[in-house]
Design a protein around this motif. Structure first.
Motif, short mmCIF file in Angstrom:
data_model
loop_
_atom_site.label_atom_id
_atom_site.label_comp_id
_atom_site.label_asym_id
_atom_site.label_seq_id
_atom_site.Cartn_x
_atom_site.Cartn_y
_atom_site.Cartn_z
N SER A 38 22.37 -7.62 -43.92
CA SER A 38 22.33 -6.30 -44.56
C SER A 38 22.18 -6.47 -46.06
N LEU A 39 21.47 -5.54 -46.69
CA LEU A 39 21.26 -5.62 -48.13
C LEU A 39 22.50 -5.14 -48.87
N THR A 40 22.80 -5.81 -49.97
CA THR A 40 23.93 -5.40 -50.80
C THR A 40 23.56 -4.10 -51.53
N ALA A 41 24.56 -3.48 -52.12
CA ALA A 41 24.31 -2.25 -52.89
C ALA A 41 23.33 -2.52 -54.02
N ARG A 42 23.46 -3.68 -54.67
CA ARG A 42 22.53 -4.02 -55.76
C ARG A 42 21.12 -4.22 -55.22
N GLN A 43 20.99 -4.91 -54.09
CA GLN A 43 19.67 -5.14 -53.51
C GLN A 43 19.02 -3.82 -53.09
N LEU A 44 19.79 -2.92 -52.52
CA LEU A 44 19.25 -1.62 -52.12
C LEU A 44 18.78 -0.82 -53.32
N GLU A 45 19.56 -0.87 -54.40
CA GLU A 45 19.17 -0.15 -55.61
C GLU A 45 17.89 -0.72 -56.19
N LEU A 46 17.80 -2.04 -56.24
CA LEU A 46 16.59 -2.70 -56.75
C LEU A 46 15.39 -2.39 -55.87
N GLN A 47 15.59 -2.40 -54.56
CA GLN A 47 14.51 -2.11 -53.63
C GLN A 47 13.99 -0.70 -53.83
N GLU A 48 14.89 0.27 -53.89
CA GLU A 48 14.49 1.67 -54.02
C GLU A 48 13.81 1.91 -55.36
N ARG A 49 14.34 1.30 -56.42
CA ARG A 49 13.77 1.50 -57.76
C ARG A 49 12.38 0.87 -57.85
N THR A 50 12.23 -0.34 -57.31
CA THR A 50 10.93 -1.01 -57.35
C THR A 50 9.92 -0.28 -56.48
N ARG A 51 10.34 0.13 -55.30
CA ARG A 51 9.44 0.84 -54.39
C ARG A 51 8.92 2.13 -55.02
N ALA A 52 9.81 2.87 -55.67
CA ALA A 52 9.39 4.12 -56.32
C ALA A 52 8.44 3.84 -57.48
N PHE A 53 8.74 2.82 -58.26
CA PHE A 53 7.88 2.46 -59.39
C PHE A 53 6.48 2.10 -58.93
N ILE A 54 6.39 1.28 -57.89
CA ILE A 54 5.09 0.85 -57.37
C ILE A 54 4.32 2.05 -56.83
#
Length: 390
Positions: free
Chosen positions: A4-20
């Motif tokens: 499972s992704l950590t809270a930090r990994q989830l935040e980074l994933q969502e932020r990067t996905r939105a940026f892209i």
């Protein structure tokens, strides 16, 4: 391992996905994305977007201005960045700069870091890594290196020819691998503007995703001061492994994003396109390809996660990174190849990004070591391990 992704990994994933999705993908058709990669003007514009989003050079240390990502965190962020053909360039995590940044953080002196690394992390300059040579020089076998470095007082005189040097056109500095008089290898740092260094030509390559393209370079009596040696004399091959093992894995991460993008495009097409009385996805031939894609994507992601975990434990992971590189390069290639087949005419034209991904990705099975070399290396280690157990 925890999947499972950590809270930090989830935040980074969502932020990067939105940026892209919101900022970078709309720019993919910009004419400044040329056959030799984004122009320098376009790269600077892309980098500015990532800087504003707080996502520039995230793998670099916090001290240098990055986010200090672990390898597991890079796996999440780099996959999301790779979803766009321009994402790695925008976020300053493209090859060869990503690997060079890692190498410089580990090996460079404080003075070298301030001179070259810090402005690179800030996205102001690019670099290249000059190791590969034309025959009979170093290719998959680095021990065949022909470029020489001869000591001359407080300097070293370098002579030789390199090719397939990614990003050389427009780079500010170069890491040069050269053979010493005793047969060992050493890495040297130099500004590209130094007398005797010349970009001879750009090579015509299948891919078009690297700023600066792939170049032939010549080194003609290049005088480099001893202060610009990277690390220690004679340890170039060892430092190459410091760079290459993690860099193999980050290639897998970025191309996983590209493969997932192609799969998403093909899935959407198969969900809507009708033929012979039903949508394509309900025909077994197409549906099975989508299922195979899912298996290859998941297999790649698991190999990446496992190897990243080993690296985060402080181990070298040379065997595991070779294994991941072969598995991912071949599995991700199969995914994109199937997507071309599913899309039919749209897969072999520029109507979607899949054709571009297809031509860009083919080289992945060659650079950072062809699959055959990694299999050979793994086989030797498997035999050696077996002999030790006897």
């Amino acid at each position: 391992m925890e999947f499972s992704l950590t809270a930090r990994q989830l935040e980074l994933q969502e932020r990067t996905r939105a940026f892209i999705a919101e900022v970078i993908i709309p720019l993919e058709r910009d004419p400044r994305a040329t056959s030799h990669g984004p122009t320098e003007e376009f790269r600077n514009e892309l980098v500015a977007h990532a800087r504003a989003a707080g996502l520039l050079t995230p793998h670099a240390s916090v001290e240098l201005g990055g986010l200090g990502l672990t390898h597991a965190e890079k796996a999440v962020v780099f996959e999301e960045a790779g979803y766009s053909t321009l994402g790695p360039t925008a976020m300053n995590i493209h090859a060869p700069d990503e690997g060079n940044i890692h190498l410089m953080e580990v090996v460079a002196t404080p003075e070298q870091k301030e001179r070259w690394l810090r402005p690179q992390v800030q996205g102001h300059i690019r670099s290249c890594f000059a190791m590969t040579e034309p025959s009979p020089g170093a290719g998959a076998d680095p021990s065949m290196m022909q470029t020489t470095a001869i000591k001359d007082g407080d300097h070293y005189i370098i002579n030789g020819t390199k090719w397939f040097i990614t990003g050389a056109e427009g780079a500010t500095y170069v890491i040069i691998m050269a053979k010493m008089e005793d047969g060992s290898a050493t890495m040297f740092l130099s500004n590209m503007s130094r007398d005797g260094i010349k970009v001879t030509r750009q090579m015509d390559a299948m891919d078009s995703c690297f700023t600066g393209g792939h170049c032939v370079m010549s080194f003609d009596n290049v005088r480099i001061p001893a202060t610009d040696v990277l690390g220690e004399i004679g340890r170039g091959f060892k430092y190459a492994q410091v760079r290459l093992a993690p860099a193999r894995l980050t290639h897998c991460m970025r191309w996983l994003g590209q493969a997932r993008r192609a799969h998403d495009i093909a899935t959407e097409y198969a969900r809507k396109r009708e033929a012979f009385g039903r949508i394509l996805g309900k025909h077994e031939g197409v549906g099975f390809m989508l299922a195979d894609n899912d298996m290859d994507l998941q297999t790649s992601r698991l190999h990446i996660a496992h190897t990243a975990w080993i690296l985060d434990q402080g181990h070298g992971a040379n065997f595991e990174s070779s294994r991941a590189k072969v598995v991912c390069s071949e599995a991700e290639w199969r995914v994109v190849d199937r997507c071309v087949q599913i899309l039919g005419g749209q897969g072999v034209t520029g109507e979607t990004m899949v054709m571009r991904i297809f031509t860009d990705m083919r080289a992945f099975r060659i650079y950072d070591g062809p699959s055959e070399v990694h299999r050979w290396s793994m086989a030797r280690k498997i035999i050696e391990a077996g002999e030790k157990r006897v």
